[in-house]
Design a protein around this motif. Structure first.
Motif, mmCIF file in Angstrom:
data_model
loop_
_atom_site.group_PDB
_atom_site.id
_atom_site.type_symbol
_atom_site.label_atom_id
_atom_site.label_comp_id
_atom_site.label_asym_id
_atom_site.label_seq_id
_atom_site.Cartn_x
_atom_site.Cartn_y
_atom_site.Cartn_z
ATOM 1 N N PHE A 185 0.851 -1.190 0.000
ATOM 2 C CA PHE A 185 0.000 0.000 0.000
ATOM 3 C C PHE A 185 0.889 1.244 0.000
ATOM 4 O O PHE A 185 1.795 1.362 0.832
ATOM 5 N N LYS A 186 0.629 2.164 -0.919
ATOM 6 C CA LYS A 186 1.340 3.443 -0.972
ATOM 7 C C LYS A 186 0.416 4.509 -0.391
ATOM 8 O O LYS A 186 -0.644 4.803 -0.942
ATOM 9 N N VAL A 187 0.811 5.066 0.754
ATOM 10 C CA VAL A 187 -0.060 6.025 1.451
ATOM 11 C C VAL A 187 -0.026 7.370 0.733
ATOM 12 O O VAL A 187 1.051 7.966 0.587
ATOM 13 N N PRO A 188 -1.179 7.872 0.272
ATOM 14 C CA PRO A 188 -1.195 9.157 -0.439
ATOM 15 C C PRO A 188 -0.880 10.327 0.500
ATOM 16 O O PRO A 188 -1.000 10.217 1.725
ATOM 17 N N GLU A 189 -0.503 11.433 -0.079
ATOM 18 C CA GLU A 189 -0.312 12.651 0.711
ATOM 19 C C GLU A 189 -1.623 13.029 1.393
ATOM 20 O O GLU A 189 -2.701 12.875 0.819
ATOM 21 N N GLY A 190 -1.524 13.505 2.607
ATOM 22 C CA GLY A 190 -2.707 13.932 3.340
ATOM 23 C C GLY A 190 -3.531 12.789 3.886
ATOM 24 O O GLY A 190 -4.677 12.991 4.311
ATOM 25 N N HIS A 191 -2.983 11.566 3.915
ATOM 26 C CA HIS A 191 -3.706 10.393 4.403
ATOM 27 C C HIS A 191 -2.805 9.573 5.339
ATOM 28 O O HIS A 191 -1.581 9.746 5.347
ATOM 29 N N TYR A 192 -3.460 8.631 6.052
ATOM 30 C CA TYR A 192 -2.749 7.804 7.017
ATOM 31 C C TYR A 192 -3.225 6.359 6.905
ATOM 32 O O TYR A 192 -4.357 6.096 6.483
ATOM 33 N N PHE A 193 -2.322 5.455 7.276
ATOM 34 C CA PHE A 193 -2.633 4.024 7.249
ATOM 35 C C PHE A 193 -2.842 3.581 8.685
ATOM 36 O O PHE A 193 -1.947 3.698 9.532
ATOM 37 N N MET A 194 -4.036 3.035 8.985
ATOM 38 C CA MET A 194 -4.439 2.699 10.344
ATOM 39 C C MET A 194 -4.610 1.188 10.480
ATOM 40 O O MET A 194 -5.154 0.525 9.583
ATOM 41 N N MET A 195 -4.161 0.640 11.617
ATOM 42 C CA MET A 195 -4.312 -0.793 11.870
ATOM 43 C C MET A 195 -4.732 -1.026 13.313
ATOM 44 O O MET A 195 -4.346 -0.276 14.218
ATOM 45 N N GLY A 196 -5.515 -2.089 13.526
ATOM 46 C CA GLY A 196 -5.884 -2.502 14.865
ATOM 47 C C GLY A 196 -4.804 -3.387 15.459
ATOM 48 O O GLY A 196 -4.097 -4.106 14.748
ATOM 49 N N ASP A 197 -4.662 -3.356 16.780
ATOM 50 C CA ASP A 197 -3.654 -4.180 17.447
ATOM 51 C C ASP A 197 -4.037 -5.659 17.468
ATOM 52 O O ASP A 197 -3.168 -6.516 17.624
ATOM 53 N N ASN A 198 -5.316 -5.961 17.321
ATOM 54 C CA ASN A 198 -5.790 -7.342 17.216
ATOM 55 C C ASN A 198 -5.768 -7.701 15.726
ATOM 56 O O ASN A 198 -6.778 -7.603 15.025
ATOM 57 N N ARG A 199 -4.618 -8.119 15.259
ATOM 58 C CA ARG A 199 -4.336 -8.129 13.827
ATOM 59 C C ARG A 199 -5.220 -9.055 12.999
ATOM 60 O O ARG A 199 -5.436 -8.806 11.808
ATOM 61 N N ASP A 200 -5.731 -10.127 13.576
ATOM 62 C CA ASP A 200 -6.581 -11.038 12.810
ATOM 63 C C ASP A 200 -8.064 -10.694 12.929
ATOM 64 O O ASP A 200 -8.904 -11.389 12.361
ATOM 65 N N ASN A 201 -8.377 -9.662 13.689
ATOM 66 C CA ASN A 201 -9.782 -9.316 13.911
ATOM 67 C C ASN A 201 -9.948 -7.812 13.933
ATOM 68 O O ASN A 201 -10.406 -7.227 14.929
ATOM 69 N N SER A 202 -9.556 -7.172 12.845
ATOM 70 C CA SER A 202 -9.653 -5.719 12.766
ATOM 71 C C SER A 202 -9.962 -5.286 11.341
ATOM 72 O O SER A 202 -9.221 -5.616 10.407
ATOM 73 N N SER A 203 -11.031 -4.548 11.192
ATOM 74 C CA SER A 203 -11.351 -3.918 9.916
ATOM 75 C C SER A 203 -10.612 -2.584 9.872
ATOM 76 O O SER A 203 -10.948 -1.657 10.606
ATOM 77 N N ASP A 204 -9.584 -2.504 9.031
ATOM 78 C CA ASP A 204 -8.743 -1.307 9.051
ATOM 79 C C ASP A 204 -8.243 -0.988 7.644
ATOM 80 O O ASP A 204 -8.869 -1.406 6.654
ATOM 81 N N SER A 205 -7.139 -0.281 7.538
ATOM 82 C CA SER A 205 -6.668 0.179 6.231
ATOM 83 C C SER A 205 -6.199 -0.948 5.327
ATOM 84 O O SER A 205 -6.021 -0.751 4.120
ATOM 85 N N ARG A 206 -6.022 -2.147 5.880
ATOM 86 C CA ARG A 206 -5.657 -3.289 5.047
ATOM 87 C C ARG A 206 -6.826 -3.767 4.201
ATOM 88 O O ARG A 206 -6.639 -4.511 3.234
ATOM 89 N N ALA A 207 -8.047 -3.376 4.585
ATOM 90 C CA ALA A 207 -9.235 -3.891 3.895
ATOM 91 C C ALA A 207 -10.235 -2.764 3.644
ATOM 92 O O ALA A 207 -9.962 -1.851 2.870
ATOM 93 N N SER A 208 -11.368 -2.813 4.331
ATOM 94 C CA SER A 208 -12.495 -1.943 3.980
ATOM 95 C C SER A 208 -12.306 -0.475 4.325
ATOM 96 O O SER A 208 -12.903 0.406 3.699
ATOM 97 N N VAL A 209 -11.485 -0.174 5.323
ATOM 98 C CA VAL A 209 -11.356 1.222 5.760
ATOM 99 C C VAL A 209 -10.566 2.055 4.765
ATOM 100 O O VAL A 209 -10.904 3.205 4.469
#
Length: 258
Positions: A185-209
């Protein structure tokens, strides 16, 4: 003292009490709107850092103000005022880009311009593997929303250390989970990549967010001020106040969010 004097004194007392209450409410509203807003944790995506039933204060001063900083998100201005950039490792509340009426809370792992990838469960930032060390096991009793079925779940817990030196715990439930291997994933300018600490049970920037715009940030999570075991088999029986001392997680009070 006459009855009339007593009536005037009583009236004056009620007036003063009303003034104090109104002033207190006004101060509380100012604090909530401009400084610190309370949030509660409804899901397990940030375990073990944050648990279901945690209540925490989020600092709005940390990143400055956007329209999402205020109740009902009035479209008074665009961008941020008094803005400050989040740091890698911050636990931040933000408005979901796909539905800006919903608040999410995740950890900032990718900054504008970064590349982010998960490979075999290891986070890579700008092509470099992030330090990941086994810590211990984290056991948790998890129930469905109606407490009809509960089970004991044991996670492997690791300490992850980002390039800026920020360390925190992450959970891994199963090897080769759905999010353990991703594209780059290449993070665009003005944006951030977010992840949950519960890595197998988090809807975050790796998927739908997806990537989170700077404007959507609400604030940084600072401190837990209350916690109730609402996700445990006999958790927080609100209808029986005599059980509350046993249902409250006293040891989590006033823990800093790290």
């Amino acid at each position: 003292m006459s009855l009339e004097t007593n009536s005037k004194a009583a009236g004056s007392s009620w007036t003063e009490t009303a003034k104090i209450v109104i002033q207190a409410l006004a101060i509380a509203m100012v604090v909530r709107v401009f400084f610190y807003q309370p949030f509660n944790i409804p899901s397990g995506s940030m375990k073990s850092t944050l648990l279901i039933g945690d209540y925490l204060f989020v600092s709005k001063l940390s990143y400055g103000y956007s329209r999402f900083s205020f109740p009902f998100s009035p479209n008074l201005f665009s961008g941020r005022i008094f803005g400050a950039e989040p740091e890698r490792g911050d636990v931040a509340v933000f408005r979901l880009p796909q539905d800006e009426s919903i608040d999410y809370i995740k950890r900032v792992v990718g900054l504008p311009g970064d590349t982010v990838q998960m490979t075999d469960g290891v986070l890579h930032i700008n092509g470099e593997a992030v330090k990941l060390e086994y810590k211990d096991e984290f056991a948790n009793v998890e129930c469905d929303p109606y407490f009809r079925h509960c089970r004991r779940v044991v996670y492997k817990r690791f300490t992850e250390t980002l390039p800026n030196g920020v360390s925190y715990s992450v959970l891994d439930l199963e090897p080769n989970g759905d999010y353990d291997n991703t594209d780059i994933f290449k993070v665009p300018e003005g944006h951030y990549f977010m992840m949950g600490d519960n890595r197998d049970n988090s809807s975050d920037s790796r998927a739908s967010v997806g990537f989170v715009p700077y404007e959507n940030l609400v604030g940084r999570a600072e401190i837990i001020f209350f916690s109730a075991a609402v996700d445990e088999p006999d958790g927080m029986r609100w209808v029986s106040p005599w059980t509350w001392p046993f249902d409250i997680r006293w040891t989590r009070f006033f823990n800093l969010v790290r």
